[in-house]
Enzyme design. Structure first.
Site, PDB file in Angstrom:
ATOM      1  N   HIS A   1       0.833  -1.210   0.000  1.00  8.27           N
ATOM      2  CA  HIS A   1       0.000   0.000   0.000  1.00  8.27           C
ATOM      3  C   HIS A   1       0.862   1.252   0.000  1.00  8.27           C
ATOM      4  O   HIS A   1       0.578   2.223  -0.698  1.00  8.27           O
ATOM      5  CB  HIS A   1      -0.914   0.005   1.238  1.00  8.27           C
ATOM      6  CG  HIS A   1      -2.207  -0.698   1.029  1.00  8.27           C
ATOM      7  ND1 HIS A   1      -3.223  -0.176   0.267  1.00  8.27           N
ATOM      8  CD2 HIS A   1      -2.660  -1.890   1.482  1.00  8.27           C
ATOM      9  CE1 HIS A   1      -4.250  -1.010   0.265  1.00  8.27           C
ATOM     10  NE2 HIS A   1      -3.934  -2.057   0.989  1.00  8.27           N
TER      11      HIS A   1
ATOM     12  N   ARG B   1      -6.956 -10.519 -12.355  1.00 11.08           N
ATOM     13  CA  ARG B   1      -6.704 -11.563 -11.352  1.00 11.08           C
ATOM     14  C   ARG B   1      -7.991 -11.787 -10.545  1.00 11.08           C
ATOM     15  O   ARG B   1      -8.455 -10.874  -9.866  1.00 11.08           O
ATOM     16  CB  ARG B   1      -5.580 -11.142 -10.407  1.00 11.08           C
ATOM     17  CG  ARG B   1      -4.237 -10.851 -11.078  1.00 11.08           C
ATOM     18  CD  ARG B   1      -3.236 -10.375 -10.036  1.00 11.08           C
ATOM     19  NE  ARG B   1      -1.926 -10.130 -10.571  1.00 11.08           N
ATOM     20  CZ  ARG B   1      -1.487  -8.948 -11.002  1.00 11.08           C
ATOM     21  NH1 ARG B   1      -2.291  -7.889 -10.948  1.00 11.08           N
ATOM     22  NH2 ARG B   1      -0.259  -8.795 -11.469  1.00 11.08           N
TER      23      ARG B   1
ATOM     24  N   ARG C   1      -8.369 -14.023 -15.967  1.00  7.79           N
ATOM     25  CA  ARG C   1      -7.577 -15.212 -15.662  1.00  7.79           C
ATOM     26  C   ARG C   1      -8.339 -16.085 -14.668  1.00  7.79           C
ATOM     27  O   ARG C   1      -8.723 -15.623 -13.597  1.00  7.79           O
ATOM     28  CB  ARG C   1      -6.217 -14.823 -15.077  1.00  7.79           C
ATOM     29  CG  ARG C   1      -5.307 -16.023 -14.814  1.00  7.79           C
ATOM     30  CD  ARG C   1      -3.959 -15.604 -14.279  1.00  7.79           C
ATOM     31  NE  ARG C   1      -4.037 -15.087 -12.922  1.00  7.79           N
ATOM     32  CZ  ARG C   1      -3.006 -14.597 -12.236  1.00  7.79           C
ATOM     33  NH1 ARG C   1      -1.818 -14.517 -12.808  1.00  7.79           N
ATOM     34  NH2 ARG C   1      -3.163 -14.155 -11.011  1.00  7.79           N
TER      35      ARG C   1
ATOM     36  N   GLU D   1       3.543 -19.345 -19.527  1.00  2.00           N
ATOM     37  CA  GLU D   1       4.459 -19.166 -18.403  1.00  2.00           C
ATOM     38  C   GLU D   1       5.218 -20.447 -18.084  1.00  2.00           C
ATOM     39  O   GLU D   1       6.096 -20.459 -17.226  1.00  2.00           O
ATOM     40  CB  GLU D   1       3.686 -18.677 -17.172  1.00  2.00           C
ATOM     41  CG  GLU D   1       2.424 -19.444 -16.874  1.00  2.00           C
ATOM     42  CD  GLU D   1       1.488 -18.713 -15.922  1.00  2.00           C
ATOM     43  OE1 GLU D   1       1.893 -17.712 -15.324  1.00  2.00           O
ATOM     44  OE2 GLU D   1       0.336 -19.175 -15.770  1.00  2.00           O
TER      45      GLU D   1
ATOM     46  N   ASN E   1       6.801 -13.266 -15.240  1.00  2.00           N
ATOM     47  CA  ASN E   1       7.287 -13.579 -13.890  1.00  2.00           C
ATOM     48  C   ASN E   1       7.500 -15.077 -13.720  1.00  2.00           C
ATOM     49  O   ASN E   1       8.574 -15.533 -13.322  1.00  2.00           O
ATOM     50  CB  ASN E   1       6.297 -13.074 -12.840  1.00  2.00           C
ATOM     51  CG  ASN E   1       6.061 -11.582 -12.927  1.00  2.00           C
ATOM     52  OD1 ASN E   1       6.697 -10.885 -13.700  1.00  2.00           O
ATOM     53  ND2 ASN E   1       5.138 -11.085 -12.137  1.00  2.00           N
ATOM     54  N   ASP E   2       6.461 -15.867 -14.020  1.00  2.00           N
ATOM     55  CA  ASP E   2       6.590 -17.314 -13.884  1.00  2.00           C
ATOM     56  C   ASP E   2       7.435 -17.922 -14.995  1.00  2.00           C
ATOM     57  O   ASP E   2       8.169 -18.887 -14.772  1.00  2.00           O
ATOM     58  CB  ASP E   2       5.211 -17.974 -13.852  1.00  2.00           C
ATOM     59  CG  ASP E   2       4.662 -18.118 -12.438  1.00  2.00           C
ATOM     60  OD1 ASP E   2       5.471 -18.095 -11.495  1.00  2.00           O
ATOM     61  OD2 ASP E   2       3.440 -18.236 -12.279  1.00  2.00           O
TER      62      ASP E   2
ATOM     63  N   ARG F   1      11.212 -17.461  -7.524  1.00  2.00           N
ATOM     64  CA  ARG F   1      11.262 -16.001  -7.463  1.00  2.00           C
ATOM     65  C   ARG F   1      10.911 -15.441  -6.100  1.00  2.00           C
ATOM     66  O   ARG F   1      11.060 -14.247  -5.853  1.00  2.00           O
ATOM     67  CB  ARG F   1      10.368 -15.378  -8.533  1.00  2.00           C
ATOM     68  CG  ARG F   1       8.891 -15.692  -8.449  1.00  2.00           C
ATOM     69  CD  ARG F   1       8.206 -15.241  -9.733  1.00  2.00           C
ATOM     70  NE  ARG F   1       6.793 -15.563  -9.790  1.00  2.00           N
ATOM     71  CZ  ARG F   1       5.831 -14.703  -9.527  1.00  2.00           C
ATOM     72  NH1 ARG F   1       6.135 -13.487  -9.150  1.00  2.00           N
ATOM     73  NH2 ARG F   1       4.575 -15.064  -9.634  1.00  2.00           N
TER      74      ARG F   1
ATOM     75  N   CYS G   1       1.959  -9.673 -20.025  1.00  2.00           N
ATOM     76  CA  CYS G   1       1.277  -9.079 -18.870  1.00  2.00           C
ATOM     77  C   CYS G   1       2.097  -9.175 -17.588  1.00  2.00           C
ATOM     78  O   CYS G   1       1.636  -8.797 -16.520  1.00  2.00           O
ATOM     79  CB  CYS G   1      -0.091  -9.730 -18.643  1.00  2.00           C
ATOM     80  SG  CYS G   1      -0.012 -11.474 -18.200  1.00  2.00           S
TER      81      CYS G   1
END
Length: 577
Positions: free
Chosen positions: A189, A296, A332, A431, A454-455, A465, A502
């Site tokens: 945040h 998500r 997703r 991914e 990322n993956d 990661r 993405c």
């Protein structure tokens, strides 16, 4: 003295330090006599009502000044009023004879720990909402007054162990020069608020509050991640100039947020928005993006003791689809499992959760949960442009199995007489390297795909990661990453099927330049990355991007790639005067 941390919101600042310490509850195991359970429960209910009144007061105060921030506290009211949490706490009091504060601490901390184990950084950071609500209840329980950062009397550098949502949402941004904290990451945040307000921020400074004093003069360089606690004249001069330059740079970059993403030689790129919670603040980005590149859906399942029903999911999906209208929404399907735990679903214990039963694999093992989500999504599709996206796809078998379940859901709805003019596209997340290496075959099976960098990087480099011990092996700029993405793009472009990126790389301006050169024309990212990426693309021709991508694929190491991109003249943006 120079302190180092993680720069999460760029900028520079000089000023006096305001050390802020929010209420930090302490809990110890304590129990009550059986005849005291009734009064203890009543005290909990009264405390809960006072907490609700405080949160509502904050909502009311934000309606005029910053209405988007009211969404944070609406979520806090939902957490506070969650019937499952209420039942668990009262049961601890009445049956377990726990003292009220011990029961409150236990139940909320259980939810917090579940969220902290989640792999998805955006969802993981939701733990602070539960921590905020827990601390508010316990503060009221113990009779401490409320304190926040809404009444600062002069511009200061705010130093804290951490800032909770109630701290950041009520912050007097006119009097905050910079934010520095001991904890927090780029998706916290504190980081999100700092970036949205344009406040320089450095998080994760070890033992910050032991090393800096309230009222001390300091200099913050949120480009390098350095805090100078006793800056000399030379440092003050350098940081003052850096600050002026960064303010001009930020103002210039912001002008690109709402422009069309057109390259210097006239190619129209598409910029998408990644959505993590579907609140109004996030969805405001629909105005200046071309699609929702990653919706998500896990937020509907996290931090609760019961699974979301079809109607609840339908309402959330419909909301996003209606806001984006004709623009595609890449929804997703549930990406949970392994180390992403849910309190509403018992998951298997696995030695290697990243390679285990997660995402689509978990949905195949729980077809009822999967089908409920698919039914909700299909019903919502009539209100927008639905693109169903399957995560953790490793084979053509996975795609065909999912298609069969989708067809079952569609047939059920049709048999029930549901409105059946739904339309949707089906795609996958790329991914897992196995599906990337047969991208030509996959492209024939689906309507679109999106590369989750990322993956993909995690599996390609065989580096967890989330594990700091192997962070050096997780190399998103590894030449193999760019080669594999380039080959995947070539197959999808030949098939005439849309392909986007993405993951984090899509929101990195330097990476975006290389991806453009590899044939990617659709990039999706968080709101803070949109203007910087559009600015980069507007100053770069596709021809030059292709030249840059060819060079990148020829390097041997990630370090060589990064050094080249940082020094490449074609990627230097015009000077701000």
């Amino acid at each position: 003295m120079v302190l180092k941390g993680n720069p999460v919101s760029p900028g520079a600042a000089l000023g006096h330090v305001h050390v802020y310490r929010s209420f930090s509850p302490e809990a110890s195991e304590s129990f009550i006599e059986k005849n005291a359970a009734g009064s203890e429960k009543k005290r909990y209910e009264e405390t809960r009502e006072k907490a609700a009144a405080e949160i509502q007061d904050i909502c009311n105060s934000l309606k005029n000044d910053d209405p988007k921030k009211t969404n944070i506290f609406s979520a806090h009211l939902d957490i506070l009023n969650d019937p499952a949490a209420y039942e668990e706490i009262t049961e601890r009091i009445e049956t377990g004879l726990c003292a009220g504060d011990w029961a409150i601490w236990n139940i909320y901390t259980k939810y917090i720990n579940m969220l902290l184990k989640t792999e998805d950084a955006v969802i993981r950071e939701r733990y602070v909402d539960f921590e905020d609500v827990r601390n508010r209840i316990l503060r009221i329980w113990h009779g401490f007054p409320e304190s926040n950062l809404s009444s600062l009397t002069a511009p200061v550098i705010v130093a804290a162990k951490d800032l909770l949502p109630s701290d950041t949402a009520t912050i007097d941004r006119r009097n905050v020069l910079a934010i520095i904290t001991e904890t927090g990451g780029s998706t916290s945040h504190s980081a999100i608020i700092a970036r949205s307000y344009g406040i320089p921020a450095i998080l994760g400074i070890p033992n910050l509050l032991d090393k800096i004093k309230h009222g001390a003069f300091a200099a913050v360089d949120a480009f390098t991640g350095e805090v100078f606690t006793e800056p000399d004249n030379e440092t003050i001069t350098l940081l003052s100039a850096k600050r002026e330059r960064s303010l001009k740079e930020a103002a210039e970059t912001k002008t690109f947020q709402k422009i069309e993403p057109i390259t210097a030689d006239g190619y129209r790129m598409e910029i998408g928005l990644n959505i993590g919670s579907a609140n109004d603040e996030e969805l405001a980005g629909a105005e200046y993006t071309d699609f929702a590149g990653l919706f998500r859906t896990e937020f509907l399942f996290m931090g609760r003791s019961t699974l979301p029903c079809e109607e609840e999911q339908f309402a959330a999906y419909r909301k996003v689809l209606e806001i984006f209208g004709k623009k595609p929404v890449y929804l997703r399907t549930l990406d949970i499992g392994g180390d992403k735990t849910l309190s509403c679903l018992e998951l298997p214990k696995e030695d290697n959760p990243f390679l285990g039963k997660r995402a689509l694999r978990l949905c195949f093992g729980n077809p009822g949960i999967f089908k409920t989500q698919l039914r909700a999504a299909l019903r919502a599709s009539v209100f927008g442009n639905l693109h169903l996206m399957l995560p953790m796809v490793g084979s053509i078998d996975d795609i065909r199995h999912a298609k069969a379940i989708i067809e079952e859901a569609r047939a059920e709805l049709e048999a029930e007489g549901a409105r059946n003019n739904w339309e949707y596209k089906l795609g996958i997340m790329i991914e897992v390297p196995s599906i990337a290496l047969i991208a030509d075959i996959a492209a024939a099976e689906i309507d679109f795909a999106s590369i989750g960098t990322n993956d993909l990087c995690q599996y390609l480099c065989a580096a967890d990661r989330m594990n700091p011990e192997v962070s050096g092996y997780y190399q998103s700029f590894h030449p193999a990453m760019f080669r594999l993405i380039g080959e995947t793009a070539a197959h999808f472009n030949r098939a005439g099927k849309p392909l986007s990126v993405c993951g984090e790389m899509g929101g990195n301006p330097l990476a975006a330049a290389v991806l453009t050169g590899l044939g990617i024309r659709k990039l999706s990212m968080g709101p803070a990355s949109i203007a910087p990426v559009k600015r980069m693309l507007s100053h770069l021709s596709v021809k030059n991007a292709e030249e840059i991508a060819d060079k990148v694929k020829g390097f041997c190491t990630a370090a060589e790639v990064e050094n080249y991109l940082e020094r490449e003249p074609l990627l230097k943006l015009p000077e701000i005067h």
